[in-house]
Design an enzyme around this catalytic site. Sequence first.
Site, PDB file in Angstrom:
ATOM      1  N   ALA A  66       0.853  -1.188   0.000  1.00 39.24           N
ATOM      2  CA  ALA A  66       0.000   0.000   0.000  1.00 39.24           C
ATOM      3  C   ALA A  66       0.888   1.236   0.000  1.00 39.24           C
ATOM      4  O   ALA A  66       2.017   1.201   0.497  1.00 39.24           O
ATOM      5  CB  ALA A  66      -0.887  -0.004   1.239  1.00 39.24           C
ATOM      6  N   GLY A 111       0.431  -5.180   0.613  1.00 38.00           N
ATOM      7  CA  GLY A 111      -0.649  -5.267  -0.368  1.00 38.00           C
ATOM      8  C   GLY A 111      -0.211  -5.920  -1.671  1.00 38.00           C
ATOM      9  O   GLY A 111      -1.042  -6.464  -2.404  1.00 38.00           O
ATOM     10  N   GLU A 114      -0.513  -9.518  -1.041  1.00 33.04           N
ATOM     11  CA  GLU A 114      -1.954  -9.802  -0.988  1.00 33.04           C
ATOM     12  C   GLU A 114      -2.568  -9.815  -2.390  1.00 33.04           C
ATOM     13  O   GLU A 114      -3.440 -10.628  -2.688  1.00 33.04           O
ATOM     14  CB  GLU A 114      -2.651  -8.764  -0.103  1.00 33.04           C
ATOM     15  CG  GLU A 114      -2.267  -8.899   1.360  1.00 33.04           C
ATOM     16  CD  GLU A 114      -2.843  -7.788   2.211  1.00 33.04           C
ATOM     17  OE1 GLU A 114      -2.439  -6.619   2.029  1.00 33.04           O
ATOM     18  OE2 GLU A 114      -3.703  -8.078   3.055  1.00 33.04           O
ATOM     19  N   GLU A 134       3.244  -5.387   7.480  1.00 37.31           N
ATOM     20  CA  GLU A 134       2.329  -4.406   8.100  1.00 37.31           C
ATOM     21  C   GLU A 134       2.530  -4.288   9.607  1.00 37.31           C
ATOM     22  O   GLU A 134       2.432  -3.201  10.173  1.00 37.31           O
ATOM     23  CB  GLU A 134       0.865  -4.790   7.815  1.00 37.31           C
ATOM     24  CG  GLU A 134       0.425  -4.599   6.379  1.00 37.31           C
ATOM     25  CD  GLU A 134       0.659  -5.835   5.527  1.00 37.31           C
ATOM     26  OE1 GLU A 134       1.455  -6.721   5.938  1.00 37.31           O
ATOM     27  OE2 GLU A 134       0.056  -5.917   4.440  1.00 37.31           O
TER      28      GLU A 134
HETATM   29  N1  COA Z   1       4.548   3.283  -0.611  1.00 40.06           N
HETATM   30  C1  COA Z   1       4.938   4.440  -1.158  1.00 40.06           C
HETATM   31  N2  COA Z   1       6.144   4.607  -1.741  1.00 40.06           N
HETATM   32  C2  COA Z   1       6.958   3.543  -1.755  1.00 40.06           C
HETATM   33  C3  COA Z   1       6.607   2.298  -1.196  1.00 40.06           C
HETATM   34  C4  COA Z   1       5.323   2.195  -0.605  1.00 40.06           C
HETATM   35  N3  COA Z   1       4.881   1.060  -0.070  1.00 40.06           N
HETATM   36  N4  COA Z   1       7.636   1.435  -1.375  1.00 40.06           N
HETATM   37  C5  COA Z   1       8.600   2.125  -2.015  1.00 40.06           C
HETATM   38  N5  COA Z   1       8.195   3.398  -2.243  1.00 40.06           N
HETATM   39  C6  COA Z   1       8.942   4.467  -2.927  1.00 40.06           C
HETATM   40  C7  COA Z   1      10.044   5.042  -2.039  1.00 40.06           C
HETATM   41  O1  COA Z   1       9.521   6.008  -1.174  1.00 40.06           O
HETATM   42  C8  COA Z   1      10.952   5.629  -3.096  1.00 40.06           C
HETATM   43  O2  COA Z   1      10.386   6.828  -3.563  1.00 40.06           O
HETATM   44  P1  COA Z   1      11.314   8.168  -3.717  1.00 40.06           P
HETATM   45  O3  COA Z   1      12.381   7.757  -4.705  1.00 40.06           O
HETATM   46  O4  COA Z   1      10.385   9.202  -4.234  1.00 40.06           O
HETATM   47  O5  COA Z   1      11.876   8.451  -2.358  1.00 40.06           O
HETATM   48  C9  COA Z   1      10.848   4.627  -4.243  1.00 40.06           C
HETATM   49  O6  COA Z   1       9.625   3.930  -4.038  1.00 40.06           O
HETATM   50  C10 COA Z   1      11.984   3.607  -4.259  1.00 40.06           C
HETATM   51  O7  COA Z   1      11.995   2.950  -3.017  1.00 40.06           O
HETATM   52  P2  COA Z   1      13.340   2.789  -2.138  1.00 40.06           P
HETATM   53  O8  COA Z   1      12.941   2.587  -0.716  1.00 40.06           O
HETATM   54  O9  COA Z   1      14.282   3.920  -2.436  1.00 40.06           O
HETATM   55  O10 COA Z   1      13.949   1.453  -2.762  1.00 40.06           O
HETATM   56  P3  COA Z   1      14.918   0.417  -2.012  1.00 40.06           P
HETATM   57  O11 COA Z   1      15.409  -0.506  -3.056  1.00 40.06           O
HETATM   58  O12 COA Z   1      15.929   1.128  -1.170  1.00 40.06           O
HETATM   59  O13 COA Z   1      13.958  -0.407  -0.994  1.00 40.06           O
HETATM   60  C11 COA Z   1      11.966  -1.610  -0.384  1.00 40.06           C
HETATM   61  C12 COA Z   1      12.938  -1.210  -1.515  1.00 40.06           C
HETATM   62  C13 COA Z   1      10.781  -2.349  -1.000  1.00 40.06           C
HETATM   63  C14 COA Z   1      12.699  -2.525   0.626  1.00 40.06           C
HETATM   64  C15 COA Z   1      11.490  -0.333   0.353  1.00 40.06           C
HETATM   65  O14 COA Z   1      11.035   0.594  -0.627  1.00 40.06           O
HETATM   66  C16 COA Z   1      10.370  -0.567   1.334  1.00 40.06           C
HETATM   67  O15 COA Z   1      10.610  -1.093   2.421  1.00 40.06           O
HETATM   68  N6  COA Z   1       9.134  -0.165   0.969  1.00 40.06           N
HETATM   69  C17 COA Z   1       8.000  -0.283   1.856  1.00 40.06           C
HETATM   70  C18 COA Z   1       7.486  -1.698   1.845  1.00 40.06           C
HETATM   71  C19 COA Z   1       6.324  -1.856   2.810  1.00 40.06           C
HETATM   72  O16 COA Z   1       6.462  -1.705   4.006  1.00 40.06           O
HETATM   73  N7  COA Z   1       5.145  -2.184   2.239  1.00 40.06           N
HETATM   74  C20 COA Z   1       3.963  -2.451   3.013  1.00 40.06           C
HETATM   75  C21 COA Z   1       3.159  -1.229   3.252  1.00 40.06           C
HETATM   76  S1  COA Z   1       1.746  -1.618   4.269  1.00 40.06           S
END
Ligand code: COA
Length: 258
Positions: A66, A111, A114, A134
């Site tokens: 999400a 998500g 999911e 989450e």
């Molecule tokens: N929602 C919104 N934006 C997200 C996102 C999410 N769930 N996951 C990644 N992004 C965005 C980041 O903010 C970043 O945007 P920016 O360049 O404008 O700052 C871009 O996507 C790239 O992500 P980044 O974190 O720089 O990549 P990474 O390779 O370092 O890490 C992940 C990848 C997937 C490990 C990390 O992005 C992450 O932990 N995301 C959240 C995952 C999560 O908790 N999802 C469940 C939500 S309930």
Amino acid sequence: MAFETLLLEITDGIARLTVNRPDKLNALNATVIRELGEAAGALDADRSVRGVILTGAGSKAFVAGADITELASQDPMAGKARSLAGQAAFRRFETMSKPVVAAVNGFALGGGCELAMACHMRLASDNAKFGQPEVKLGLGPGYGGSVRLPRLVGRGRALELLLTGATIDAQEAYRIGLVNRVVPADQLLAEAERLVRTIAENAPLAVQIVLEAVDACGGADADPAVFVCGPTSFVEAVVSLLGDAGLDPRTVRAERFG
Ligand code: COA
């Protein structure tokens, strides 16, 4: 159909639907959720479409969950509405009358995992990663993960993933039954298409009946109802509900719990 956040290509009866926010790792904002539901409805109704492949744009993510920026600004009631909208959209893929294969091409978190689980089958690229993080954000899975994950991998393994928020790689996802198989990243879409085309060689009505029968085996609880309260807390949601009912939470607490 034209979408803001999705790409749709239909070739010889096979639809490829791509979540297209690669700069945000295809995170599910409200527009993506709405458009996914609309696309699922349209593809289901289109009799020329014999199967659907769902994937994410870019090489890094299927869907990284999400959209956290939207989650951060929501109140509990908005969180509930977001969950219900996502559950309804995902259910449209799960109940589609033609096969839906998730081609998981990278992160499938929250998500995203999911959404993959709401598809009928899942193929993973060898760089895919899965998880339900989450709990680390003070949330529960809002789009049916707490129902579909135990069905796919068993209760104990599901609880371990849901309660730790751990991320697993594609091989581990295969070992526990979360995905049908793992394929090299550069062959993922071709493999998904091969699978959908193999199924499409069978009689459409027979395919539909099997899909309906298997869905019915999910039982009356097949339509997951999971409540996400928002990033703050469950207590806040309860307080809000009490407020809506015209009750003072402090009085209720004093009266009922001393
Ligand atoms: N929602 C919104 N934006 C997200 C996102 C999410 N769930 N996951 C990644 N992004 C965005 C980041 O903010 C970043 O945007 P920016 O360049 O404008 O700052 C871009 O996507 C790239 O992500 P980044 O974190 O720089 O990549 P990474 O390779 O370092 O890490 C992940 C990848 C997937 C490990 C990390 O992005 C992450 O932990 N995301 C959240 C995952 C999560 O908790 N999802 C469940 C939500 S309930």
